[in-house]
Structures are given as structure tokens and as C-alpha cells.
Scaffold this motif. Sequence first.
Motif, PDB file in Angstrom:
ATOM      1  N   ARG A 188      -2.595   8.564 -18.644  1.00 29.70           N
ATOM      2  CA  ARG A 188      -3.552   7.719 -17.927  1.00 29.70           C
ATOM      3  C   ARG A 188      -2.862   6.541 -17.271  1.00 29.70           C
ATOM      4  N   GLN A 189      -1.881   5.953 -17.980  1.00 29.42           N
ATOM      5  CA  GLN A 189      -1.148   4.833 -17.397  1.00 29.42           C
ATOM      6  C   GLN A 189      -0.336   5.274 -16.191  1.00 29.42           C
ATOM      7  N   THR A 190       0.276   6.461 -16.279  1.00 34.52           N
ATOM      8  CA  THR A 190       1.053   6.978 -15.153  1.00 34.52           C
ATOM      9  C   THR A 190       0.165   7.226 -13.942  1.00 34.52           C
ATOM     10  N   ARG A 191      -1.022   7.779 -14.171  1.00 34.03           N
ATOM     11  CA  ARG A 191      -1.939   8.021 -13.061  1.00 34.03           C
ATOM     12  C   ARG A 191      -2.373   6.708 -12.424  1.00 34.03           C
ATOM     13  N   ALA A 192      -2.641   5.699 -13.253  1.00 38.21           N
ATOM     14  CA  ALA A 192      -3.044   4.402 -12.705  1.00 38.21           C
ATOM     15  C   ALA A 192      -1.921   3.794 -11.868  1.00 38.21           C
ATOM     16  N   GLU A 193      -0.678   3.942 -12.352  1.00 35.68           N
ATOM     17  CA  GLU A 193       0.451   3.409 -11.590  1.00 35.68           C
ATOM     18  C   GLU A 193       0.627   4.162 -10.272  1.00 35.68           C
ATOM     19  N   LEU A 194       0.453   5.475 -10.290  1.00 39.90           N
ATOM     20  CA  LEU A 194       0.563   6.254  -9.055  1.00 39.90           C
ATOM     21  C   LEU A 194      -0.519   5.862  -8.051  1.00 39.90           C
ATOM     22  N   ASN A 195      -1.723   5.623  -8.542  1.00 39.45           N
ATOM     23  CA  ASN A 195      -2.792   5.182  -7.643  1.00 39.45           C
ATOM     24  C   ASN A 195      -2.486   3.824  -7.047  1.00 39.45           C
TER      25      ASN A 195
ATOM     26  N   GLU B 180      -6.221   8.367   6.107  1.00 32.02           N
ATOM     27  CA  GLU B 180      -6.072   7.630   4.861  1.00 32.02           C
ATOM     28  C   GLU B 180      -7.295   6.763   4.576  1.00 32.02           C
ATOM     29  N   ARG B 181      -7.868   6.170   5.619  1.00 27.61           N
ATOM     30  CA  ARG B 181      -9.063   5.352   5.415  1.00 27.61           C
ATOM     31  C   ARG B 181     -10.232   6.205   4.934  1.00 27.61           C
ATOM     32  N   VAL B 182     -10.379   7.402   5.499  1.00 26.69           N
ATOM     33  CA  VAL B 182     -11.442   8.307   5.051  1.00 26.69           C
ATOM     34  C   VAL B 182     -11.213   8.707   3.600  1.00 26.69           C
ATOM     35  N   ARG B 183      -9.964   8.953   3.254  1.00 23.77           N
ATOM     36  CA  ARG B 183      -9.656   9.348   1.877  1.00 23.77           C
ATOM     37  C   ARG B 183      -9.979   8.217   0.905  1.00 23.77           C
ATOM     38  N   ARG B 184      -9.604   7.001   1.264  1.00 21.79           N
ATOM     39  CA  ARG B 184      -9.889   5.867   0.388  1.00 21.79           C
ATOM     40  C   ARG B 184     -11.387   5.628   0.278  1.00 21.79           C
ATOM     41  N   PHE B 185     -12.117   5.868   1.379  1.00 19.44           N
ATOM     42  CA  PHE B 185     -13.569   5.720   1.335  1.00 19.44           C
ATOM     43  C   PHE B 185     -14.191   6.732   0.382  1.00 19.44           C
ATOM     44  N   LEU B 186     -13.731   7.988   0.447  1.00 18.13           N
ATOM     45  CA  LEU B 186     -14.287   9.025  -0.421  1.00 18.13           C
ATOM     46  C   LEU B 186     -13.948   8.779  -1.883  1.00 18.13           C
ATOM     47  N   GLU B 187     -12.796   8.171  -2.146  1.00 20.28           N
ATOM     48  CA  GLU B 187     -12.375   7.922  -3.515  1.00 20.28           C
ATOM     49  C   GLU B 187     -12.917   6.617  -4.075  1.00 20.28           C
ATOM     50  N   ASN B 188     -13.651   5.870  -3.236  1.00 21.79           N
ATOM     51  CA  ASN B 188     -14.259   4.632  -3.706  1.00 21.79           C
ATOM     52  C   ASN B 188     -15.291   4.950  -4.787  1.00 21.79           C
ATOM     53  N   ARG B 189     -15.282   4.153  -5.850  1.00 22.59           N
ATOM     54  CA  ARG B 189     -16.172   4.433  -6.973  1.00 22.59           C
ATOM     55  C   ARG B 189     -17.640   4.327  -6.585  1.00 22.59           C
TER      56      ARG B 189
ATOM     57  N   ASN C 102       1.296   0.833   5.439  1.00 20.76           N
ATOM     58  CA  ASN C 102       1.077   1.610   6.666  1.00 20.76           C
ATOM     59  C   ASN C 102       0.159   0.873   7.629  1.00 20.76           C
ATOM     60  N   ALA C 103      -0.878   0.248   7.060  1.00 24.86           N
ATOM     61  CA  ALA C 103      -1.797  -0.504   7.921  1.00 24.86           C
ATOM     62  C   ALA C 103      -1.100  -1.695   8.568  1.00 24.86           C
ATOM     63  N   LYS C 104      -0.271  -2.409   7.797  1.00 24.61           N
ATOM     64  CA  LYS C 104       0.454  -3.546   8.370  1.00 24.61           C
ATOM     65  C   LYS C 104       1.455  -3.090   9.421  1.00 24.61           C
ATOM     66  N   LEU C 105       2.110  -1.956   9.167  1.00 21.98           N
ATOM     67  CA  LEU C 105       3.062  -1.433  10.139  1.00 21.98           C
ATOM     68  C   LEU C 105       2.355  -1.032  11.435  1.00 21.98           C
ATOM     69  N   ASP C 106       1.159  -0.464  11.306  1.00 19.57           N
ATOM     70  CA  ASP C 106       0.386  -0.135  12.506  1.00 19.57           C
ATOM     71  C   ASP C 106       0.069  -1.380  13.314  1.00 19.57           C
ATOM     72  N   GLN C 107      -0.290  -2.455  12.615  1.00 24.60           N
ATOM     73  CA  GLN C 107      -0.594  -3.694  13.321  1.00 24.60           C
ATOM     74  C   GLN C 107       0.637  -4.240  14.047  1.00 24.60           C
TER      75      GLN C 107
ATOM     76  N   GLN D 135      -2.014   2.970  -3.066  1.00 25.23           N
ATOM     77  CA  GLN D 135      -2.756   1.930  -2.371  1.00 25.23           C
ATOM     78  C   GLN D 135      -1.818   0.954  -1.671  1.00 25.23           C
ATOM     79  N   GLU D 136      -0.696   0.628  -2.341  1.00 22.66           N
ATOM     80  CA  GLU D 136       0.276  -0.269  -1.711  1.00 22.66           C
ATOM     81  C   GLU D 136       0.896   0.372  -0.474  1.00 22.66           C
ATOM     82  N   LEU D 137       1.203   1.665  -0.543  1.00 18.30           N
ATOM     83  CA  LEU D 137       1.750   2.363   0.624  1.00 18.30           C
ATOM     84  C   LEU D 137       0.739   2.386   1.767  1.00 18.30           C
TER      85      LEU D 137
END
Length: 271
Positions: A241-248, A14-23, A258-263, A252-254
Motif C-alpha cells: 500500500r505504501q509503494t502504491r501511494a508513493e507511485l501515485n 492526463e487531465r481526463v485520467r486525473r479527473f476520472l481517478e478523482n475520488r 508536464n503541465a509546467k513544461l507545457d506552459q 502526480q508530480e510528473l
Amino acid sequence: MILFQGRPEVSRQERVRRFLENRLVQRAVIVVIVVNAITIGMETSSRLMDEIGGLLHAVDRIALVVFTTEIAARLYAYRRSFFKDPWNWFDTVIVAVALIPASGPTSVLRALRILRALRLVSAVPSMRRVVGALLTAMPGMASIIGLLVLLIYIAAVIATKLFGDIVPERFDELPRSLFTLFQIMTGDDWGNVAQDVMEHKPWAWLFFIAYILMSTFVALNLFIAVVVNAMHENEPSAAERQTRAELNAVRQELAALNAKLDQLLLRDEPS
């Protein structure tokens, strides 16, 4: 404990995916594509190759490493879903061509390195929409092309019958007439062609004007109308566009959860 052992791998993915999707990362890749396209073009100059050829080759190799690493990271981050996106296949093929050895029988493929510039199409969303619209418009464009071919064929037969004897260098046979009418359709020197015919048959301007209006203006406008309509249909609405923004945002919240649960799992793990 089995659940705990599997979670860190998902988190890294997930971290790699978020890195690749970074603007910023996406813009950096676009910059590398543009710079690499410029340097490959500069390699066509013998003077520049004599002066900074080593630097140009180094930039080319660095760009290839960046592209290969990006493809590998995307494959790791998206796994099976990577192969469901045709743009990923497009990028992979272009990068794979650059990896073919540039010596021996495959040395001619070195010239295909410039195809890496086409990665801008997949990297820039607006270009992807344009290409998608063109692909969507292909059935309608095929019908228009068929209509245009029929029109040119009919006009070529008529021109051969009417003008073949007086201007044989232009209309003596059907293949030559087809070529001449295609030349006229593109607007290349059509005035001289018409003048040559009108010296013998002054009324021939009626034929040429009607042909140009039908083949050039009408067909061109039909092409533009089909493409614009396809682009309008592919353009996402405000609700989409609004639906896509909400899904994104939800994704990100999920990921944060996940990161907090790992901790928390790491804290609770017995030492």
C-alpha cells in the motif's frame, strides 16, 4: 516544434485520467449506479409507473448517458491499457447491453438493464477484492465441490439400498435419493424426512446425523476456509500500500511537471 505539437494531446489525456481517478468523481458514479438500480426496481411497480413513469424513464436515460460517457472517457484516457483491465471489459459489456434497442426480438434484453447494478462491483475496491478472491479460490472450491458430489452420490446409493422400500416417495430410485439428500444438505425439512425413515428403522438417525455433519458443516467450513485464505492472499500488505501511494505521488508530480513544461513551451513559442 514536432514535440510541442504532440504535448497538448498528452496533457489533455492526463487531465481526463486525473479527473476520472478523482475520488469525488468515483463516488458520484457510485451514486448514479445506486440511484439507477433503485429506479429500475421501481419500474416493476405498475402504480409507480402510472404516477412517475416518465421521471423513472428520464433518470434511466440520464444514467445511461453518464455510463456511456464515462466508458468513452476511460477509453480516451487509458487508450490501449484500457483493454488490459478485465474490469473495463466488464463495465463495457454491461453498458453495451443497455444500448441494444428495447423493441422487436431484443425487447427481452430490456430486463437485463438491472445488470448495471453489478457495476458497483467494479466501482467499489472492496467488492473487487472479494470477487478477485473468489476467482482465485475457484480451483480449491472445485476440489471441495467434487468431494461433496462424491459424498452425496455415495450417501444416495446407500440410502436407496437401505430406505428405498420403506420410504419410496423419498428414496425409491437414485435420482430421487440424490434430490432428497441435497434437500437435507440445505437443511430444508430434513427432520420430517428423518422421522419418516425412523418410524421403520429407529437407528437411521445415525445415517442422517453423519451425513449432515459431513456434507453441511465440514464442506461449508472448507468453503469458508478456502475463500478466507484467498482473500488474505489478495489483501495488499502495508508495504504494498505504501509503494502504491508513493507511485501515485510520483505520477502526480510528473503530471504537474508536464503541465509546467507545457506552459514554458507556450511562452517560448514565437508569435
